[in-house]
Design an enzyme around this catalytic site. Structure first.
Site, PDB file in Angstrom:
ATOM      1  N   TYR A 135     -18.675  12.437  31.651  1.00 52.69           N
ATOM      2  CA  TYR A 135     -19.655  12.373  32.738  1.00 52.69           C
ATOM      3  C   TYR A 135     -21.015  12.646  32.110  1.00 52.69           C
ATOM      4  O   TYR A 135     -21.325  13.787  31.747  1.00 52.69           O
ATOM      5  CB  TYR A 135     -19.298  13.441  33.761  1.00 52.69           C
ATOM      6  N   GLN A 137     -24.646  12.810  32.461  1.00 53.72           N
ATOM      7  CA  GLN A 137     -25.841  12.897  33.306  1.00 53.72           C
ATOM      8  C   GLN A 137     -26.996  13.552  32.548  1.00 53.72           C
ATOM      9  O   GLN A 137     -28.056  12.959  32.379  1.00 53.72           O
ATOM     10  CB  GLN A 137     -25.519  13.701  34.563  1.00 53.72           C
ATOM     11  N   GLY A 177     -19.182  16.880  28.117  1.00 50.69           N
ATOM     12  CA  GLY A 177     -17.947  17.318  27.480  1.00 50.69           C
ATOM     13  C   GLY A 177     -17.046  16.125  27.182  1.00 50.69           C
ATOM     14  O   GLY A 177     -16.928  15.219  27.999  1.00 50.69           O
ATOM     15  N   THR A 475     -24.693  27.905  33.952  1.00 55.35           N
ATOM     16  CA  THR A 475     -25.645  26.818  33.707  1.00 55.35           C
ATOM     17  C   THR A 475     -25.114  25.479  34.180  1.00 55.35           C
ATOM     18  O   THR A 475     -25.817  24.729  34.850  1.00 55.35           O
ATOM     19  CB  THR A 475     -25.961  26.732  32.188  1.00 55.35           C
ATOM     20  N   GLU A 477     -23.049  22.519  36.144  1.00 54.86           N
ATOM     21  CA  GLU A 477     -22.908  22.235  37.580  1.00 54.86           C
ATOM     22  C   GLU A 477     -24.020  22.897  38.384  1.00 54.86           C
ATOM     23  O   GLU A 477     -23.807  23.357  39.508  1.00 54.86           O
ATOM     24  CB  GLU A 477     -21.543  22.705  38.085  1.00 54.86           C
TER      25      GLU A 477
HETATM   26  C1  LIG Z   1     -20.912  24.191  28.381  1.00 59.06           C
HETATM   27  C2  LIG Z   1     -21.705  23.134  29.084  1.00 59.06           C
HETATM   28  C3  LIG Z   1     -21.081  21.974  29.495  1.00 59.06           C
HETATM   29  C4  LIG Z   1     -21.807  20.945  30.104  1.00 59.06           C
HETATM   30  N1  LIG Z   1     -21.177  19.783  30.449  1.00 59.06           N
HETATM   31  C5  LIG Z   1     -21.911  18.744  30.941  1.00 59.06           C
HETATM   32  C6  LIG Z   1     -21.287  17.482  31.235  1.00 59.06           C
HETATM   33  O1  LIG Z   1     -20.082  17.313  31.088  1.00 59.06           O
HETATM   34  N2  LIG Z   1     -22.079  16.460  31.663  1.00 59.06           N
HETATM   35  C7  LIG Z   1     -23.432  16.620  31.842  1.00 59.06           C
HETATM   36  O2  LIG Z   1     -24.083  15.655  32.229  1.00 59.06           O
HETATM   37  N3  LIG Z   1     -24.044  17.807  31.603  1.00 59.06           N
HETATM   38  C8  LIG Z   1     -23.330  18.870  31.148  1.00 59.06           C
HETATM   39  N4  LIG Z   1     -23.936  20.078  30.887  1.00 59.06           N
HETATM   40  C9  LIG Z   1     -25.380  20.213  31.091  1.00 59.06           C
HETATM   41  C10 LIG Z   1     -25.721  21.075  32.295  1.00 59.06           C
HETATM   42  O3  LIG Z   1     -25.437  20.391  33.488  1.00 59.06           O
HETATM   43  C11 LIG Z   1     -27.213  21.450  32.170  1.00 59.06           C
HETATM   44  O4  LIG Z   1     -27.308  22.342  31.058  1.00 59.06           O
HETATM   45  C12 LIG Z   1     -27.715  22.103  33.437  1.00 59.06           C
HETATM   46  O5  LIG Z   1     -27.880  21.147  34.449  1.00 59.06           O
HETATM   47  C13 LIG Z   1     -29.076  22.815  33.216  1.00 59.06           C
HETATM   48  O6  LIG Z   1     -29.994  21.948  32.650  1.00 59.06           O
HETATM   49  P1  LIG Z   1     -30.818  22.347  31.326  1.00 59.06           P
HETATM   50  O7  LIG Z   1     -29.857  22.842  30.283  1.00 59.06           O
HETATM   51  O8  LIG Z   1     -31.678  21.185  30.961  1.00 59.06           O
HETATM   52  O9  LIG Z   1     -31.725  23.559  31.747  1.00 59.06           O
HETATM   53  P2  LIG Z   1     -33.056  23.476  32.640  1.00 59.06           P
HETATM   54  O10 LIG Z   1     -32.778  22.764  33.903  1.00 59.06           O
HETATM   55  O11 LIG Z   1     -34.155  22.973  31.798  1.00 59.06           O
HETATM   56  O12 LIG Z   1     -33.239  25.016  32.927  1.00 59.06           O
HETATM   57  C14 LIG Z   1     -33.849  25.893  31.979  1.00 59.06           C
HETATM   58  C15 LIG Z   1     -34.386  27.104  32.739  1.00 59.06           C
HETATM   59  O13 LIG Z   1     -35.363  26.688  33.706  1.00 59.06           O
HETATM   60  C16 LIG Z   1     -35.053  27.195  35.015  1.00 59.06           C
HETATM   61  N5  LIG Z   1     -35.378  26.167  36.014  1.00 59.06           N
HETATM   62  C17 LIG Z   1     -35.102  24.828  35.948  1.00 59.06           C
HETATM   63  N6  LIG Z   1     -35.563  24.194  37.045  1.00 59.06           N
HETATM   64  C18 LIG Z   1     -36.115  25.139  37.838  1.00 59.06           C
HETATM   65  C19 LIG Z   1     -36.753  25.117  39.117  1.00 59.06           C
HETATM   66  N7  LIG Z   1     -36.885  23.985  39.804  1.00 59.06           N
HETATM   67  N8  LIG Z   1     -37.211  26.292  39.626  1.00 59.06           N
HETATM   68  C20 LIG Z   1     -37.059  27.451  38.942  1.00 59.06           C
HETATM   69  N9  LIG Z   1     -36.463  27.537  37.727  1.00 59.06           N
HETATM   70  C21 LIG Z   1     -35.993  26.411  37.180  1.00 59.06           C
HETATM   71  C22 LIG Z   1     -33.551  27.477  34.997  1.00 59.06           C
HETATM   72  O14 LIG Z   1     -33.235  28.553  35.862  1.00 59.06           O
HETATM   73  C23 LIG Z   1     -33.297  27.848  33.523  1.00 59.06           C
HETATM   74  O15 LIG Z   1     -33.497  29.222  33.338  1.00 59.06           O
HETATM   75  C24 LIG Z   1     -23.209  21.117  30.312  1.00 59.06           C
HETATM   76  C25 LIG Z   1     -23.824  22.320  29.925  1.00 59.06           C
HETATM   77  C26 LIG Z   1     -23.101  23.320  29.332  1.00 59.06           C
HETATM   78  C27 LIG Z   1     -23.794  24.583  28.916  1.00 59.06           C
END
Ligand SMILES: Cc1cc2nc3c(=O)[nH]c(=O)nc-3n(C[C@H](O)[C@H](O)[C@H](O)COP(=O)(O)OP(=O)(O)OC[C@H]3O[C@@H](n4cnc5c(N)ncnc54)[C@H](O)[C@@H]3O)c2cc1C
Length: 717
Positions: A135, A137, A177, A475, A477
């Site tokens: 997946y 995204q 993943g 983090t 979902e």
């Molecule tokens: C182990 C693991 C497995 C994963 N598996 C998948 C997968 O299978 N498929 C997939 O597509 N993704 C996957 N992800 C990604 C995951 O969905 C993202 O890491 C998550 O959506 C957060 O996005 P980011 O890491 O870019 O952090 P960001 O969104 O950049 O967040 C960074 C910081 O900014 C803050 N922040 C962000 N936006 C706002 C706001 N509007 N207001 C206030 N604070 C905010 C957050 O609280 C956080 O502290 C996975 C992540 C991990 C860690």
């Protein structure tokens, strides 16, 4: 002394029927039977061994995970396991793997967003694992900000294809993943461009690797993103990076589900809550290049997210209950966690029901409960994963000694919803301060590790790996803070409608009594009065209502609501937490109104429910006091009652943990093994470390001997 139960004296103290409690924990006799049978099957099969996981190199670990996934599949097929049994088997194999994303996200996305034909084509292949899906995204530069995704899908009417492209480095897919080394296909999200116009983020089924030799297809660059936190842990998963260089896919691989019924349109409050997060569209593109906004309500797409989040809430109770079993004795630190494990179990059970109910309603175009369901899954996902893994965004803000200060009366602090005067929990006479000792209690698994002293830091305790595997749930979902902000939007919308004919229902129905809740005074006079469910509920409802109303009032002082929302986001998060905690407490209380068979089982659950609620009240007493819901006298009485409850649960602690019915294999912890024979096992485990394979370590001749022999100047370093 194998075979001796070193905890027998503890078990003999128990005052309730543990077997009955096992059924309560599992949810039903049937669920217990399946769970018990499958966990034992996994535990007794050496093919699922996991005790050496943290010692394996990344490559060895990954290969072993591949073997286990294949072996699990073989077992499922050979034994003709049902879907329910197969899911349990994967759960008890207990290793993050590509299969989690395949079954948990890839297949549900096709089911939720694919057309009938797409489902007929892709699902049978996916069910048999003839294709393996991921997946995709998140991008390197865009996680929570789905609107910012950069990958493009441009329609080419000449060839009836989409061209999927990653125009920048930051548009590289990052994290999915199973993507790194395994997946053959992806649901990839990209900006849809038809006839030069953009139509938002849409899902596409894209083949990534050859089904013959597994090599990446032309235009695909794919790999693993590298080592993650902890040994073993999430490193079993090949989270991946992916770039597209003008990859062509047939038009019919765009997820184009359309509704089989007439769309009634989206209710206005669904819009408010969904808009900031639901940016993925389901639409259609015809072969002539005509774009059609789908008549499928966007809420249906959202169903997949609700599903994953409600499963995460259920997992939180499992992860916490595994950590809790590894306890020593410090009651005030441990028992609230034990109570939380049960509380999360029941809220998870209730969320499952809520998800089924919403899904059924959506099928008949009834969207009325969707905003509430979204708020519940988002908020509870955040609340339970934070409490289980780490300190949340909502730290303790008040030092105990401050509680001795005069607390303002409710009329001084809280104004009615219609009043324009300002009240902010952050502005009250003190500035937020940290109380380390209390703050520590928020770290569920980590707290258990500390409770085990030095031994908890050993990998053989299972706790470091449990923490490392679990912590990213805060983090993925949906980042926990972002989710709480979405709950806050829902609350603000609810408050803004209070004077209208639209009455809050379901979990937010308490807002209909807002006038009473803004003024009510706590009736507790003796410590045991806190055991009355009505006293607890009213205190939690009043706190939640007052915090929401205060935020709404402060918001109304801003000309630009979005600016106000950003400025007040810290307060809004706290109001959302107060609402979610009320939800968990109220559902625990509701559970206790049901019949719970088995000697003493219900009484034990009542004790745990009271511990959970009073612990929260104690931990967040800054909120309760500053909003005038209780006085410092009430807070002191709550604390007295809490201490008394701790001593009531003490003789039953081991039995309450036994009720989780975890095998030693699943627990994966020497400190938590059933017989409690900890020390010989710790000793034995130490000798299995690869460093102990030879008496003289590798490197002795090059680096130690030259030191000892004073030959360092001539040594070849
Ligand atoms: C182990 C693991 C497995 C994963 N598996 C998948 C997968 O299978 N498929 C997939 O597509 N993704 C996957 N992800 C990604 C995951 O969905 C993202 O890491 C998550 O959506 C957060 O996005 P980011 O890491 O870019 O952090 P960001 O969104 O950049 O967040 C960074 C910081 O900014 C803050 N922040 C962000 N936006 C706002 C706001 N509007 N207001 C206030 N604070 C905010 C957050 O609280 C956080 O502290 C996975 C992540 C991990 C860690």
């Amino acid at each position: 002394m194998e075979g001796v139960d070193h905890l027998a004296h503890e078990r003999n103290k128990s005052e309730f029927d543990v077997d009955a409690m096992k059924i309560v924990w599992a949810g039903s006799p049937h669920a217990f039977d399946v769970s018990d049978r499958i966990s034992k099957l996994v535990a007794s099969d050496p093919g699922f061994r996991k005790d050496n996981r943290s010692m394996l190199s990344r490559k060895e670990l990954f290969k072993n995970t591949l073997r286990k996934a294949a072996y699990a599949w073989k077992t499922i097929v050979d034994l003709h396991l049902s879907e329910e049994e197969a899911a349990k088997l994967r759960f008890y194999v207990d290793e993050p793997a590509f299969t989690d994303v395949h079954w948990g996200m890839f297949i549900p996305a096709i089911k939720g967003q694919g057309t009938e034909e797409q489902q007929q084509k892709w699902l049978p292949l996916a069910y048999k694992m003839q294709i393996i899906g991921t997946y995709a995204q998140t991008e390197l530069g865009h996680g929570s900000n789905v609107q910012g995704l950069e990958t493009t899908a441009t329609f080419d009417p000449q060839t009836d294809e989409f061209i999927i492209h990653s125009p920048t480095l930051t548009s590289s897919k990052w994290w999915p993943g199973g993507l790194g080394k395994v997946a053959t296909h992806a649901i990839a999200y990209a900006r849809l461009i038809v006839g030069g116009r953009e139509h938002g983020v849409t899902g596409f089924i894209v083949q990534l690797r050859s089904l013959e030799d597994h090599s990446p297809l032309p235009g695909i660059t794919v790999g693993d993103i590298g080592m993650k936190f902890g040994n073993g842990a999430y490193n079993a998963m090949d989270n991946g990076v992916l770039r597209f260089d003008h990859v062509r896919i047939p038009r019919n691989q765009m997820l184009m589900r359309c509704a089989q019924y007439t769309c009634l349109g989206m209710p206005s409050d669904a819009k408010l809550i969904l808009e900031p997060c639901i940016l993925i569209r389901v639409s259609q593109v015809t072969c002539e290049g005509k774009y059609k906004q789908s008549d499928v309500p966007r809420q249906l797409v959202y169903g997949a997210m609700l599903y994953v989040r409600q499963t995460i809430v259920a997992d939180a109770s499992s992860a916490l209950s595994r950590a809790v079993i590894d306890y020593k004795t410090q009651q005030s630190r441990l028992f609230p966690l034990l109570a939380s494990a049960y509380a999360f179990r029941f809220i998870g059970e209730w969320l499952k029901w809520l998800y089924a109910d919403v899904t059924q309603r959506l099928q008949t175009n009834d969207f009325s409960t969707l905003p509430e369901a979204h708020a519940c899954t988002a908020g509870l996902k955040s609340l339970t994963t934070t409490a289980t893994a780490v300190r949340g965004p909502y730290g303790i803000r008040w030092k105990k000694k401050r509680l001795g200060r005069r607390s303002l009366s409710s009329s001084e602090q809280i104004v009615s919803p219609s009043s324009s005067s300002r009240w902010s929990p952050l502005e009250e006479e003190s500035l937020p301060v940290e109380d380390k000792s209390l703050e520590e209690r928020l770290n569920g698994i980590e707290e258990c590790r500390k409770l085990c002293g030095g031994h908890g830091y050993l990998c053989s305790s299972g706790l470091p790996e449990l923490f490392a595997v679990y912590v990213p749930a805060c983090t993925y979902e949906g980042d926990n803070t972002v989710l709480l902000l979405q709950v806050a939007r829902f609350l603000m919308k609810t408050v803004s409608q209070l004077g209208s004919s639209k009455k809050p229902v379901g979990t937010i129905a308490y807002m209909t009594r807002v006038e009473h809740l803004m003024q009510c005074r706590c009736g507790v006079q003796r410590a045991e009065d806190w055991l009355k469910p009505s006293a607890l509920l009213e205190a939690f409802e009043a706190r939640a209502a007052r915090m929401s109303v205060a935020c709404a009032q402060n918001l109304s002082n801003f000309d630009n609501p979005e600016e106000g929302f950003a400025e007040l986001s810290a307060d809004l998060v706290e109001a959302a937490v107060a609402h979610c905690q009320l939800l968990v407490v109220s559902k625990f209380i509701e559970k206790l109104q049901q019949e719970i068979p088995g000697k003493g089982a219900k009484q034990q659950l009542e004790v745990l429910c009271n511990i959970y609620a009073l612990f929260l009240l104690h931990k967040h007493q800054g909120d309760f006091l500053s909003t005038g819901c209780i006085t410092s006298k009430h807070a002191a009485l709550a604390n007295d009652e809490l201490r008394s409850l701790y001593s009531q649960v003490r003789p039953n602690a081991i039995a309450l943990v036994d009720a989780f019915n975890y095998t030693d294999h699943y627990l994966g912890s020497i400190l938590g093994c059933y017989d409690g024979n900890v020390y010989p096992k710790l000793y034995e485990a130490a000798w299995k470390d690869p460093l102990n394979e030879s008496v003289v370590p590798d490197g002795y001749h090059q680096y130690i001997r030259p030191l000892l022999k004073q030959e360092i100047r001539t040594a070849r370093l």
